[in-house]
Design an enzyme around this catalytic site. Structure first.
Site, PDB file in Angstrom:
ATOM      1  NE  ARG A 198      60.046  54.703  59.507  1.00  0.00           N
ATOM      2  CZ  ARG A 198      58.740  54.500  59.594  1.00  0.00           C
ATOM      3  NH1 ARG A 198      58.289  53.308  59.897  1.00  0.00           N
ATOM      4  NH2 ARG A 198      57.890  55.474  59.370  1.00  0.00           N
ATOM      5  CG  ASP A 226      59.253  48.207  58.084  1.00  0.00           C
ATOM      6  OD1 ASP A 226      59.402  47.027  58.456  1.00  0.00           O
ATOM      7  OD2 ASP A 226      58.239  48.608  57.495  1.00  0.00           O
TER       8      ASP A 226
HETATM    9  P1  AMP Z   1      53.459  49.389  56.870  1.00  0.00           P
HETATM   10  O1  AMP Z   1      53.085  47.940  56.907  1.00  0.00           O
HETATM   11  O2  AMP Z   1      52.256  50.305  56.868  1.00  0.00           O
HETATM   12  O3  AMP Z   1      54.435  49.757  57.921  1.00  0.00           O
HETATM   13  O4  AMP Z   1      54.129  49.648  55.437  1.00  0.00           O
HETATM   14  C1  AMP Z   1      55.217  48.915  54.965  1.00  0.00           C
HETATM   15  C2  AMP Z   1      55.762  49.569  53.717  1.00  0.00           C
HETATM   16  O5  AMP Z   1      54.771  49.619  52.682  1.00  0.00           O
HETATM   17  C3  AMP Z   1      56.218  51.007  53.904  1.00  0.00           C
HETATM   18  O6  AMP Z   1      57.310  51.223  53.062  1.00  0.00           O
HETATM   19  C4  AMP Z   1      55.007  51.800  53.453  1.00  0.00           C
HETATM   20  O7  AMP Z   1      55.334  53.104  53.068  1.00  0.00           O
HETATM   21  C5  AMP Z   1      54.528  50.955  52.288  1.00  0.00           C
HETATM   22  N1  AMP Z   1      53.095  51.133  52.012  1.00  0.00           N
HETATM   23  C6  AMP Z   1      52.058  50.695  52.784  1.00  0.00           C
HETATM   24  N2  AMP Z   1      50.876  51.028  52.207  1.00  0.00           N
HETATM   25  C7  AMP Z   1      51.163  51.687  51.068  1.00  0.00           C
HETATM   26  C8  AMP Z   1      50.371  52.289  50.034  1.00  0.00           C
HETATM   27  N3  AMP Z   1      49.031  52.284  50.066  1.00  0.00           N
HETATM   28  N4  AMP Z   1      51.026  52.871  49.007  1.00  0.00           N
HETATM   29  C9  AMP Z   1      52.362  52.885  48.938  1.00  0.00           C
HETATM   30  N5  AMP Z   1      53.160  52.346  49.870  1.00  0.00           N
HETATM   31  C10 AMP Z   1      52.575  51.745  50.932  1.00  0.00           C
HETATM   32 MG    MG Z   2      55.579  51.008  58.571  1.00  0.00          MG
END
Ligand code: AMP
Ligand code: MG
Length: 472
Positions: free
Chosen positions: A179, A244
């Protein structure tokens, strides 16, 4: 017959600063609810018994040859830099080189906590897993670069969000999970050795003809230009275009609160967490440029004299808006049947969109009706279409085969948000028939199959989904 995945793990051979070794966390009662056999075969995977695949894709059994790890990355979230994100609820099992010679990542998403989980539980619930499954496969069928879905497993465990929900894991496939944020983490730490290593890895893996960091920057720019215009052309809103969630490969990645437009309005936002409309439909090109600027800023940190590279990097970034405009003109003129657009044709495409917005016209159905339907019926005031159509018809008389051009550019079917929500609600109750049907329909989005005519219908007032919640 037992499941066999011919792993060849290049990322795991990178230095330890790039990731943390991390096995998936086993779940109580895995049940395989979806499996993409054609994709498995393409990846060189031999499918096994259903029970065995449930164990593997839930993360209960790490298959031979896998080297599970959580990737480190940073990122700008809604414009604010977070120096430490990383796979908080995913592990990369490894990679395969498929029967087509292409290398792909196999990742489990929702596979339990990692050192990057921060306050999160490392899990996903069934709704977002099935949404990503359907939408990513639909995007692929539309011909748009995207990560793909190999399998989905219910975990048999509850996940606590605003309410208690069934847990699930998605086995996701990507040409890589590199990314913009993967570069940003090392730039922020001033680790130019790691940046150089990562740059070379990205070039070797995705753009073997690119020359150095600036060559990579230009290649990623071109891939993002194509991607963003393809999103616009089908009315797709990603929802969370953080750096990201911006893949170096140019694939659509991290389907969260995403959706396709029903009625066309450029300011449409679906994500409940996007309060300022930063990632609204019409802002996506500007955000893609902003994200590329962050990529450029990270890349130049590896150079001995970053100042000297600023001009070249700026030129590459600054060229992006015009490249997007040119690609937009090409693609949207094809949507109105013009294969070789002239300057005056662009205004015609813009004018149609303006009239569509003023008349609550359905995005997908209006464009498709231009070739095989009654487009004027899509407008609150049909005369708004008639006025537009007169010069348009005259112009089409000069084109070779405008009907064919339009049919190739305008899908009949996209997975509409209200259908996805209904599909999720049914699956939560144990009924996967709507999931299977939506998958079957979206596999052939340009075919006007009468069996799926109901799926083309826009939502009724009471079916409209106002926001897709992050609750992922
Ligand atoms: P995203 O918005 O899904 O792209 O996630 C953004 C960040 O939050 C990334 O580092 C994900 O791995 C982390 N993340 C999202 N949901 C969770 C979760 N339920 N547990 C742990 N990390 C999370
Ligand atoms: Mg993500």
């Amino acid at each position: 017959m037992s499941l066999h995945i011919p792993f060849d793990n290049s990322y795991a051979r990178l230095p330890g600063t790039f990731f943390t070794e991390q096995a998936p966390t086993p779940v109580a009662a895995p049940r395989l609810v979806a499996f993409n056999e054609p994709l498995a075969r393409l990846m060189g995977i031999s499918p096994g018994e259903v029970e065995e695949m449930a164990q593997v894709f839930a993360g209960n059994r790490v298959p031979d040859g896998a080297a599970p790890l959580a990737q480190a990355y940073a990122g700008h979230q809604f414009g604010n830099f977070n120096p430490q994100l990383g796979d908080g609820r995913a592990v990369l099992l490894g990679e395969t080189v498929g029967t087509d010679g292409k290398r792909r990542d196999l990742q489990l998403k929702g596979s339990g906590p990692t050192p990057y989980s921060r306050m999160g539980d490392g899990r996903a619930w069934l709704g977002p897993v099935l949404r990503e499954y359907v939408v990513s496969e639909a995007m692929h069928a539309l011909g748009i670069p995207t990560t793909r879905a190999l399998a989905a497993v219910e975990t048999g465990e509850p996940v606590v969000r605003e309410e208690v929900l069934p847990g699930a894991v998605l086995a996701r496939v990507a040409s890589s999970h590199l990314r913009v944020g993967t570069f940003q983490i090392f730039a922020a730490r001033r680790e130019s050795d790691s940046l150089q290593r990562l740059t070379q890895y990205a070039i070797d893996r995705h753009y073997p003809h690119a020359d150095g960091p600036m060559g990579l920057l230009a290649a990623v720019r071109d891939a993002q230009v194509r991607l963003i215009v393809q999103w616009l052309s089908v009315g797709f809103i990603h929802g969370v275009m953080n750096t990201d969630n911006c893949a170096i490969s140019g694939e659509t990645i991290d389907y969260g609160p995403c959706a396709f437009l029903d009625t066309y309005h450029p300011e449409t936002v679906f994500s409940s967490i996007d309060r300022d409309g930063r990632y609204a439909y019409f802002r996506q090109p500007d955000i893609a440029v902003w994200n590329l600027a962050q990529f450029a800023t990270a890349l130049i940190q590896q150079l001995d004299d970053p100042e000297a590279a600023i001009e070249e990097a700026s030129d590459i970034v600054n060229s992006m808006p015009e490249l997007i405009r040119a690609e937009w003109r090409r693609v949207f003129c094809a949507k109105i049947g013009i294969a070789a657009p002239r300057d005056a044709d662009v205004g015609m495409a813009v004018d149609l969109l303006k009239r569509m917005a003023e008349n609550q016209a359905d995005f997908t159905n209006t464009f498709r009706a231009l070739s095989d339907g009654a487009p004027r019926d899509q407008f609150v005031d049909p005369e708004a279409f008639d006025q537009w159509a007169e010069p348009w018809r005259a112009r089409l008389a000069e084109e070779q085969d405008p009907q064919a051009v339009m049919r190739a550019a305008n899908p009949v079917l996209i997975p509409r948000n209200h259908r996805i929500e209904a599909m999720i609600a049914a699956a939560v109750d144990g009924d996967y028939a709507p999931f299977e049907r939506l998958m079957a329909a979206c596999a052939r989005p340009f075919a006007a199959d009468e069996a799926f005519a109901d799926l083309r219908r826009p939502p009724a007032v009471d079916e409209k989904v106002q926001a897709t919640f992050c609750g992922t």
